[in-house]
Design an enzyme around this catalytic site. Structure first.
Site, PDB file in Angstrom:
ATOM      1  N   GLU A  81      -0.445  10.414  -1.068  1.00  0.00           N
ATOM      2  CA  GLU A  81      -1.734  11.102  -1.123  1.00  0.00           C
ATOM      3  C   GLU A  81      -2.082  11.828   0.172  1.00  0.00           C
ATOM      4  O   GLU A  81      -3.021  12.626   0.207  1.00  0.00           O
ATOM      5  CB  GLU A  81      -2.842  10.102  -1.481  1.00  0.00           C
ATOM      6  CG  GLU A  81      -2.755   9.626  -2.929  1.00  0.00           C
ATOM      7  CD  GLU A  81      -3.777   8.563  -3.272  1.00  0.00           C
ATOM      8  OE1 GLU A  81      -4.389   8.003  -2.346  1.00  0.00           O
ATOM      9  OE2 GLU A  81      -3.956   8.287  -4.469  1.00  0.00           O
ATOM     10  N   GLU A 112      13.341  -7.798  -3.403  1.00  0.00           N
ATOM     11  CA  GLU A 112      12.508  -8.230  -2.279  1.00  0.00           C
ATOM     12  C   GLU A 112      13.161  -9.333  -1.457  1.00  0.00           C
ATOM     13  O   GLU A 112      12.706  -9.644  -0.344  1.00  0.00           O
ATOM     14  CB  GLU A 112      11.139  -8.687  -2.762  1.00  0.00           C
ATOM     15  CG  GLU A 112      11.124  -9.991  -3.523  1.00  0.00           C
ATOM     16  CD  GLU A 112       9.697 -10.449  -3.807  1.00  0.00           C
ATOM     17  OE1 GLU A 112       9.375 -11.577  -3.427  1.00  0.00           O
ATOM     18  OE2 GLU A 112       8.916  -9.679  -4.396  1.00  0.00           O
TER      19      GLU A 112
END
Length: 271
Positions: A81, A112
């Protein structure tokens, strides 16, 4: 110091399946109300990290977020963004998620748990000493994130972190940790809820405060935003009208010709 994962502790609510929709929503909302207060307590830590990021970016550095699962997705969202909001290059703020971009939509098994992959992923971007890497992990124990920061520390790269457990291994690894302790989730262990909200708030603060410090906002306006749709073009035109004495049509032409609110106003004032 003993490390306790408060994000994994049992919810203070019991028998959720017996609650009405109204009861569920009220109770979730009551828990959500506590998050901004938890963030408030971490403001000094956030300020310290932002100050470091701004200093590095003024030297030509970049900001990287690394995370897995929800935390990784939030980092990717915040990074993605920045270009449309502040008109910065797409590679100035970079979000990296364990498992690669496909993990944004679908979980990648065991991604992960790999404590060496984050450094490999960062090296693809030619990571340098003037960059800053912020590890995001609600638990504060994610191997992918901790391993990434450990490698950065060894290579003299500034590291920060966002965790929702006090004294976590991640916080102890980062040079500039942020701990936002939100407590047990409404649904036990569902850290996409309060913890995720807390991380989003902190990420908003980090990127927005940094970009303002770098001069990407004038007054309170996004003068460098990308004009990617009609709503933003209209907003840009009205920003210009608020800065200089022109009609809507004249402002529209200035915006079209110059490509941004800042450049349009500067062009007008230079005449």
């Amino acid at each position: 110091m003993t490390f306790t994962k408060t994000t994994e502790q049992s919810s203070k609510y019991e028998h959720l399946e017996k609650m009405s929709v109204q009861e569920l929503l009220i109770n979730i909302n009551n828990e959500d109300k506590t998050v901004p207060f938890a963030v408030e307590k971490a403001l000094p830590q956030i300020e310290t990290l932002v100050t470091q990021i701004v200093a590095k970016m003024k030297q030509g550095g970049r900001l990287f977020y690394i995370g897995a699962g929800t935390s990784g997705r939030l980092g990717v969202v915040d990074a993605s963004e920045c270009p449309p909001t502040f008109g910065v290059p797409f590679d100035l703020v970079v979000g990296i998620i364990a498992g690669g971009d496909k993990a944004i939509r679908k979980a990648v098994e065991n991604a992960e748990d790999n404590d060496t992959q984050a450094w490999i992923d960062l090296q693809e971007f030619n990571i340098k000493e003037i960059d800053v890497v912020v590890g995001i992990a609600a638990s504060g124990t994610t191997p992918y994130v901790i391993g990434g920061l450990e490698a950065c520390n060894k290579n003299n790269i500034t590291t920060g972190s966002i965790s929702c457990n006090a004294g976590s291994p991640l916080s102890q690894t980062a040079q500039f940790p942020i701990d936002v302790v939100v407590g047990p989730e409404f649904v036990t262990g569902s850290s996409r809820m309060k913890a995720g909200t807390a991380q989003k708030l902190v990420l908003n603060m980090i990127s927005t405060a940094t970009m303002i410090q770098l001069g990407k906002v004038k007054g309170n306006k996004m003068v460098d935003m990308q004009l990617s749709n009609k709503k933003l073009v209209d907003r840009g035109i009205k920003m210009i009208m608020g800065e200089i004495p022109v009609t809507y049509e004249e402002a529209a032409e200035l915006l079209k010709t110059n490509g941004s609110v800042r450049k349009a106003v500067d062009f007008y004032n230079s005449k």
